[in-house]
Design a protein around this motif. Structure first.
Motif, short mmCIF file in Angstrom:
data_model
loop_
_atom_site.label_atom_id
_atom_site.label_comp_id
_atom_site.label_asym_id
_atom_site.label_seq_id
_atom_site.Cartn_x
_atom_site.Cartn_y
_atom_site.Cartn_z
N PHE A 98 0.83 -1.20 0.00
CA PHE A 98 0.00 0.00 0.00
C PHE A 98 0.87 1.25 0.00
O PHE A 98 1.85 1.34 0.74
CB PHE A 98 -0.92 0.00 1.22
CG PHE A 98 -1.88 -1.16 1.24
CD1 PHE A 98 -3.10 -1.08 0.59
CD2 PHE A 98 -1.53 -2.34 1.88
CE1 PHE A 98 -3.97 -2.15 0.60
CE2 PHE A 98 -2.39 -3.41 1.89
CZ PHE A 98 -3.62 -3.32 1.25
N ILE A 99 0.48 2.19 -0.85
CA ILE A 99 1.23 3.44 -0.97
C ILE A 99 0.84 4.36 0.19
O ILE A 99 -0.34 4.60 0.44
CB ILE A 99 0.96 4.12 -2.32
CG1 ILE A 99 1.39 3.21 -3.46
CG2 ILE A 99 1.66 5.47 -2.41
CD1 ILE A 99 1.04 3.74 -4.84
N GLY A 100 1.85 4.87 0.88
CA GLY A 100 1.62 5.79 1.98
C GLY A 100 2.69 6.85 2.04
O GLY A 100 3.49 7.01 1.10
N ALA A 101 2.75 7.55 3.15
CA ALA A 101 3.72 8.65 3.29
C ALA A 101 5.15 8.16 3.26
O ALA A 101 6.06 8.91 2.87
CB ALA A 101 3.45 9.41 4.59
N ASP A 102 5.39 6.90 3.63
CA ASP A 102 6.76 6.37 3.69
C ASP A 102 7.16 5.59 2.43
O ASP A 102 8.27 5.06 2.38
CB ASP A 102 6.91 5.46 4.92
CG ASP A 102 6.67 6.21 6.22
OD1 ASP A 102 6.95 7.41 6.26
OD2 ASP A 102 6.17 5.58 7.19
N SER A 103 6.25 5.49 1.45
CA SER A 103 6.57 4.72 0.25
C SER A 103 7.63 5.42 -0.58
O SER A 103 7.63 6.65 -0.71
CB SER A 103 5.31 4.52 -0.60
OG SER A 103 4.32 3.84 0.13
N LYS A 104 8.55 4.63 -1.14
CA LYS A 104 9.64 5.14 -1.96
C LYS A 104 9.63 4.47 -3.32
O LYS A 104 9.37 3.28 -3.45
CB LYS A 104 10.99 4.91 -1.27
CG LYS A 104 11.12 5.55 0.12
CD LYS A 104 11.09 7.07 0.02
CE LYS A 104 11.25 7.71 1.41
NZ LYS A 104 11.16 9.19 1.35
N GLY A 105 9.93 5.27 -4.33
CA GLY A 105 10.05 4.74 -5.67
C GLY A 105 11.45 4.89 -6.20
O GLY A 105 12.37 5.30 -5.49
N SER A 106 11.62 4.56 -7.47
CA SER A 106 12.94 4.65 -8.10
C SER A 106 12.75 4.93 -9.58
O SER A 106 11.69 4.63 -10.15
CB SER A 106 13.72 3.34 -7.92
OG SER A 106 13.07 2.28 -8.61
N PRO A 107 13.77 5.50 -10.23
CA PRO A 107 13.64 5.77 -11.67
C PRO A 107 13.41 4.50 -12.48
O PRO A 107 12.65 4.51 -13.45
CB PRO A 107 14.98 6.42 -12.02
CG PRO A 107 15.48 6.99 -10.73
CD PRO A 107 15.01 6.06 -9.67
N GLY A 108 14.07 3.39 -12.07
CA GLY A 108 13.88 2.14 -12.81
C GLY A 108 12.45 1.62 -12.71
O GLY A 108 11.88 1.19 -13.72
N GLN A 109 11.89 1.66 -11.51
CA GLN A 109 10.52 1.20 -11.35
C GLN A 109 9.54 2.10 -12.10
O GLN A 109 8.57 1.61 -12.71
CB GLN A 109 10.15 1.17 -9.86
CG GLN A 109 8.81 0.52 -9.56
CD GLN A 109 8.77 -0.93 -9.99
OE1 GLN A 109 9.71 -1.70 -9.73
NE2 GLN A 109 7.70 -1.31 -10.67
N PHE A 110 9.81 3.39 -12.09
CA PHE A 110 8.95 4.30 -12.86
C PHE A 110 9.01 3.98 -14.35
O PHE A 110 7.97 3.99 -15.03
CB PHE A 110 9.38 5.75 -12.61
CG PHE A 110 8.79 6.71 -13.61
CD1 PHE A 110 7.45 7.05 -13.57
CD2 PHE A 110 9.59 7.26 -14.60
CE1 PHE A 110 6.92 7.94 -14.50
CE2 PHE A 110 9.06 8.14 -15.52
CZ PHE A 110 7.72 8.48 -15.48
N ALA A 111 10.19 3.70 -14.87
CA ALA A 111 10.33 3.39 -16.30
C ALA A 111 9.55 2.13 -16.66
O ALA A 111 8.88 2.08 -17.71
CB ALA A 111 11.80 3.25 -16.66
#
Length: 405
Positions: free
Chosen positions: A349-362
């Protein structure tokens, strides 16, 4: 002079009778006039068997009008609440609310009503949530269970009970969107589903057939390349899988009905040009959908924005929510199945502490582009109706709300 009064009338001399006496009338016949219509009968024919009397207040049918065919009902009486609510011309999905009765304040009132309905639904959702807890605990330590569950919900530690309650709240967005538009704009909720005036189930099935293989490859490649940090299944994994299958399609539909359906149509009604309606509604939808997940991480926000943008364009291109619901439901079900079966539920679940990355976004962007292109192509092949068109000359004045009989 006669001894009687009044004197008798001589039949052979009616002219000589007193002026006040009745004069017998003799039938007079006239020769027919050539070309004249046949004489009109002075009497009325008996009413045929089975005919009902004319209701009180109805005017008689004017001379020369043929009687109404069997099975015809009288036309509905127009009223200020129903007349002219539907668009009087061709409209795209974001402009469905730009009918003759459009007013600038209606979207604001609709937003207020949608919020009231959603909050009321959240309150009502507590009832099945409490029942869920009673069944899960068997009544033992029930107050302590409630305290733990609300604490977990506040900190985004979602277990089966919290997942159940969260889904109920999101599913409530479906009636909130439809009823608020119906009550304020006088447009039936079925036109929130599509410009065709209803949910197109065959088109939804076709969309699912297209997008399911895309997400199977996506989730499968992710699992092969990177194992979740937590490989343990959640303790209630069987119950969670059941809830995912039963509730997640409706949860995804609830988000689409509000963030795509309600926003696109209400915001779009403020713009006279179709292009501006699409752009304005899409911007608001993307911002609201991304912000609603509560993560400030730029890569998470970018992934959510790409997802929302794709769903907005699909809704506009196909004239309805079916394609966006298919993408949203398949994405959520596939993600939940992966984290429940292979671990990582605490990061689902996406929340205030969730982190992403450029690779995952791509990767997320690539999957969205592929699904978007396939559905756009299939919409053309299926010849999906993409715009609303009035049914006929009387469509502009057709009632948009049911008239009580």
């Amino acid at each position: 002079m006669s001894d009687t009064y009044p004197p008798p009338i001589d039949p052979d001399d009616p002219v000589g009778a007193p002026y006040w006496s009745p004069i017998p009338q003799q039938p007079v016949s006239y020769p027919p006039v050539p070309g004249a219509p046949p004489p009109v009968s002075t009497g009325y024919a008996p009413v045929p068997a089975g005919y009902e009397p004319v209701p009180a207040g109805y005017a008689p049918v004017p001379a020369g009008y043929a009687p109404a065919p069997a099975g015809y009902a009288p036309a509905p009486i127009a009223s200020p609440l129903t007349e002219g609510a539907m668009p009087d011309g061709e409209r795209t999905y974001p402009q469905m609310l730009r009918g003759p009765r459009r007013r600038w304040w209606r979207p604001l009132l609709s937003l207020l009503l949608a919020g009231v309905i959603a909050i009321a639904a959240q309150v009502l959702a507590v009832i099945p949530f409490l029942a869920f807890g009673l069944i899960a605990t068997g009544g033992r330590d029930y107050p302590q269970w409630l305290e733990r569950e609300f604490t977990k919900l506040a900190s985004m530690q979602i277990d089966a009970a919290g997942f159940f309650y969260t889904n109920l709240g999101l599913i409530a967005l479906i009636p909130a969107a439809g009823l608020s538009i119906w009550a304020v704009h006088h447009i039936r909720p079925k036109f929130v589903s599509s410009v065709a005036g209803g949910f197109r189930w065959r088109w939804l099935l076709r969309c699912l057939i297209v997008v399911v293989p895309v997400w199977v490859l996506y989730i499968g490649s992710n699992l092969l390349l990177e194992q979740p940090a937590n490989s343990d299944r959640p303790a209630e994994w069987v119950l969670l899988l059941v809830l995912v299958v039963v509730m997640t399609p409706f949860q995804a539909a609830g988000e689409e009905y509000f963030f795509r359906g309600w926003i696109l149509q209400n915001v779009g009604s403020w713009f006279p040009r179709p292009v501006l309606s699409l752009i304005g509604g899409t911007i608001v939808s993307v911002v609201a959908f991304s912000a609603a997940h509560g993560s400030p991480d730029p890569w998470i926000l970018a992934s959510l924005a790409i997802f929302a943008l794709s769903c907005c364009l699909l809704t506009w291109r196909t004239g309805g929510l079916e394609a966006a619901i298919a993408v949203h439901a398949v994405n959520n079900i596939a993600a939940f199945f992966a984290v429940i079966s292979f671990g990582g539920w605490d990061q689902a679940f996406i929340g205030a502490d969730s982190k992403g990355s450029p690779g995952q976004f791509a990767v997320d962007a690539a999957v969205q582009v592929v699904a978007f292109a396939l559905l756009w192509w299939q919409a053309g092949r299926a010849k999906i109706v993409t715009t609303y068109r009035p049914a006929g000359p009387g469509a502009a004045t057709a009632p948009a709300l049911p008239v009580a009989n």
